[in-house]
Write an enzyme that holds these catalytic residues in place. Structure first.
Site, mmCIF file in Angstrom:
data_model
loop_
_atom_site.group_PDB
_atom_site.id
_atom_site.type_symbol
_atom_site.label_atom_id
_atom_site.label_comp_id
_atom_site.label_asym_id
_atom_site.label_seq_id
_atom_site.Cartn_x
_atom_site.Cartn_y
_atom_site.Cartn_z
ATOM 1 C CG HIS A 1 59.907 46.764 18.756
ATOM 2 N ND1 HIS A 1 58.577 46.494 18.937
ATOM 3 C CD2 HIS A 1 59.997 48.106 18.592
ATOM 4 C CE1 HIS A 1 57.889 47.626 18.871
ATOM 5 N NE2 HIS A 1 58.726 48.625 18.660
ATOM 6 C CD GLU B 1 51.858 53.657 19.032
ATOM 7 O OE1 GLU B 1 52.660 53.379 18.136
ATOM 8 O OE2 GLU B 1 50.896 52.933 19.335
ATOM 9 C CG HIS C 1 55.953 47.010 23.487
ATOM 10 N ND1 HIS C 1 56.758 46.000 23.030
ATOM 11 C CD2 HIS C 1 55.160 47.347 22.435
ATOM 12 C CE1 HIS C 1 56.467 45.739 21.758
ATOM 13 N NE2 HIS C 1 55.489 46.543 21.383
HETATM 14 C C1 BG6 Z 1 54.058 47.422 18.134
HETATM 15 C C2 BG6 Z 1 52.565 47.560 18.128
HETATM 16 O O1 BG6 Z 1 54.445 46.323 18.908
HETATM 17 O O2 BG6 Z 1 54.636 48.589 18.665
HETATM 18 C C3 BG6 Z 1 52.136 48.795 17.372
HETATM 19 O O3 BG6 Z 1 51.971 46.411 17.555
HETATM 20 C C4 BG6 Z 1 52.854 50.011 17.888
HETATM 21 O O4 BG6 Z 1 50.722 48.979 17.456
HETATM 22 C C5 BG6 Z 1 54.347 49.770 17.935
HETATM 23 O O5 BG6 Z 1 52.556 51.112 17.034
HETATM 24 C C6 BG6 Z 1 55.075 50.915 18.604
HETATM 25 O O6 BG6 Z 1 56.440 50.748 18.435
HETATM 26 P P1 BG6 Z 1 57.419 51.987 18.388
HETATM 27 O O7 BG6 Z 1 58.767 51.382 18.288
HETATM 28 O O8 BG6 Z 1 57.022 52.817 17.217
HETATM 29 O O9 BG6 Z 1 57.192 52.724 19.683
#
Ligand code: BG6
Length: 495
Positions: free
Chosen positions: A185, A223, A247
């Site tokens: 994503h 985070e 990511h």
């Molecule tokens: C996910 C992870 O792929 O991405 C999570 O499994 C993480 O642990 C999340 O919190 C973070 O995504 P975003 O879009 O909030 O940065």
């Protein structure tokens, strides 16, 4: 060129799960409300729990009300959307479900006419992917005459090289690679897409985007949240598998890749693969020199006391799973030789921020001898979230009779320039899969290469589970992380 608006059906496996609730249903609604979802469409949710179409629609409304970017303007508009939602209960490991799904798809397609376009979405726990794929194949659902069939597979895609290979083999034994959409994503985030536009639609950056001008690159995904009820998933995963393998390596590829010949799936993904092949393999005997992990203990986040990782639900009291990971990578290519790429991610850190910082080299000669202290090297920061934007730090003269130098920032903020809230990553990615554009999806060989790169680290860490420093929740990670980068004479940026 605008895409042809063709009818399609989406089948979501894991329809009663968290991902569907928080991300997929809200994204589908927002696409619909923004009039970008091709019509007519049908969304068929399937999961084990018994539910009627009506109950599923009510549940969908809850998801949309809570999580969608766009609000429901009226009952009438909602009813039109909800009228295309269906629910088929069943066990995804049982072939019987697939017969019923096929029947439902055919009924819908016959009633509406037009091409029989089908998209399957695996939003279940990964342990079910094998069954879903095999059953789709056995039921004759992997291909259909008179339309396209595609499948979206959620992360995690495997948990190491071997399992990723096995999964790739399994999926491509049933579907052709062009039918497979491995979702990450991060690639759907607006600012991530903007990295390529910024690099390749502006002429001024490409000439300095190399080892002659760039001193180092730091990629941070920090985070403040903990594991949020996903303790049992996270115990099997850890920061390296959860964030770095997918990511963060994707971000690195977008920064480091050569210009693709066109912005299409083939050329873009070829260039990203070349980066993966050029990253210097990690020497299994020297993992500690390039990789660092840690786990959060209790602490304070936004002034609130929070428990340590080992006190979280679903986590073993003596768990050695890492919630923080840092890597130092090098890319052996003409463009990047000698430029360190530092990657850092963690849960329960001081601030929620994802950022890529590119630090340029100092000027070759400093003529302002009286105030050399004010002269910081130029820094380009690409802010992925929150406060999406790009800033460039340059040195300027402070007003006044003395020659005093000070860093100033040239700032571009998405929100200020473009106003409206950007679409969610899942909106863009779902739409791309419907349109058959895999540019922002991960290719099978990339995924395997990413696992292959991290294999020595995963192995070394599983061999020495006890050697795990802790950090206070709400801090920027363990002191060891500072020492890790200080060995090169550098420091982490505090974005
Ligand atoms: C996910 C992870 O792929 O991405 C999570 O499994 C993480 O642990 C999340 O919190 C973070 O995504 P975003 O879009 O909030 O940065």
């Amino acid at each position: 060129m605008p895409y042809a608006d063709e009818p399609f059906s989406l089948v979501i496996f894991g329809a009663s799960g968290d991902l569907t609730h928080r991300k997929l249903m809200p994204a589908l609604w927002s696409l619909y409300a923004a009039r970008t979802l091709p019509e007519p469409f049908a969304i068929i949710g399937t999961a084990r729990s018994e539910m009627s179409d009506e109950a599923y629609r009510t549940r969908a409304r809850e998801s949309v009300t809570r999580f969608a970017r766009l609000k429901i303007p009226s009952q009438h508009v909602w009813d039109r959307f909800a009228g295309s939602l269906y629910y088929v209960p069943g066990d995804p490991t049982s072939p019987e479900l697939y017969g019923r799904l096929k029947q439902r798809l055919e009924q819908i397609e016959t009633a509406r006419g037009g091409p029989r376009n089908r998209l399957f979405y695996c939003a279940t726990p990964p342990s079910l992917y094998d069954d879903i794929v095999a059953n789709l194949g056995a039921a004759g659902l992997a291909r259909v005459e008179g339309g396209w069939t595609r499948i979206i597979v959620e992360k995690p895609f495997g948990r190491d090289l071997e399992s990723a290979r096995a999964l790739n083999r399994q999926i491509t034994g049933v579907f052709a690679e062009e039918q497979v959409y491995r979702i990450d994503h991060y690639l759907g985030k607006e600012t991530v897409q903007n990295i390529l536009v910024f690099r390749f639609a502006n002429g001024i950056f490409e000439p300095v985007w190399n080892r002659n001008h760039v001193a180092e690159v730091q990629i941070t995904v920090a985070e403040t949240i903990g594991v949020e009820g996903r303790g049992s998933y996270y115990e099997e995963s850890g920061a390296l598998r959860d964030m770095v393998q997918n990511h963060m390596l994707q971000l690195l590829c977008l920064i480091a890749m050569e210009p693709p010949v066109t912005f299409d799936a083939g050329p873009v993904r070829d260039e990203k693969n070349k980066v993966m092949h050029a990253i210097r393999p990690i020497d299994p005997a020297k993992v500690d020199e390039v990789a660092l992990r840690a786990q959060y203990g209790p602490g304070y986040v936004d002034g609130r006391p929070v428990p340590g990782y080992r006190q979280e639900k679903g986590v073993k009291p003596d768990s050695t799973t890492e919630t923080f990971a840092a890597l130092r990578l090098e890319i052996d290519s003409w463009r990047w030789a000698g430029v360190p790429f530092y990657l850092r991610t963690g849960k329960r850190l001081a601030k929620r921020v994802s950022e890529i910082a590119i630090r340029f080299r100092r000027t070759p000669h400093m003529i302002f001898r009286r105030d050399p202290a004010g002269v910081e090297p130029n820094l380009l920061a690409i802010r992925i979230q929150p406060d999406e934007g790009i800033s460039l730090t340059v040195v300027a003269k402070e007003p006044g009779p003395d020659l005093k130098l000070a860093p100033v920032t040239l700032d571009f903020k998405y929100g200020e320039v473009f106003g409206a809230e950007p679409p969610e990553a899942y909106e863009r990615l779902l739409l791309d899969a419907i349109h058959g554009d895999a540019t922002l999806y991960a290719r099978g060989d990339w995924v395997e290469q990413a696992w292959a790169l991290l294999e020595p680290v995963l192995e070394a860490w599983s061999r020495t589970p006890a050697a795990l420093p802790t950090y206070e929740a709400g801090s920027w990670g363990p002191p060891e992380a500072d020492a890790f980068i200080a060995r090169d004479g550098g420091a982490w940026r505090q974005p």
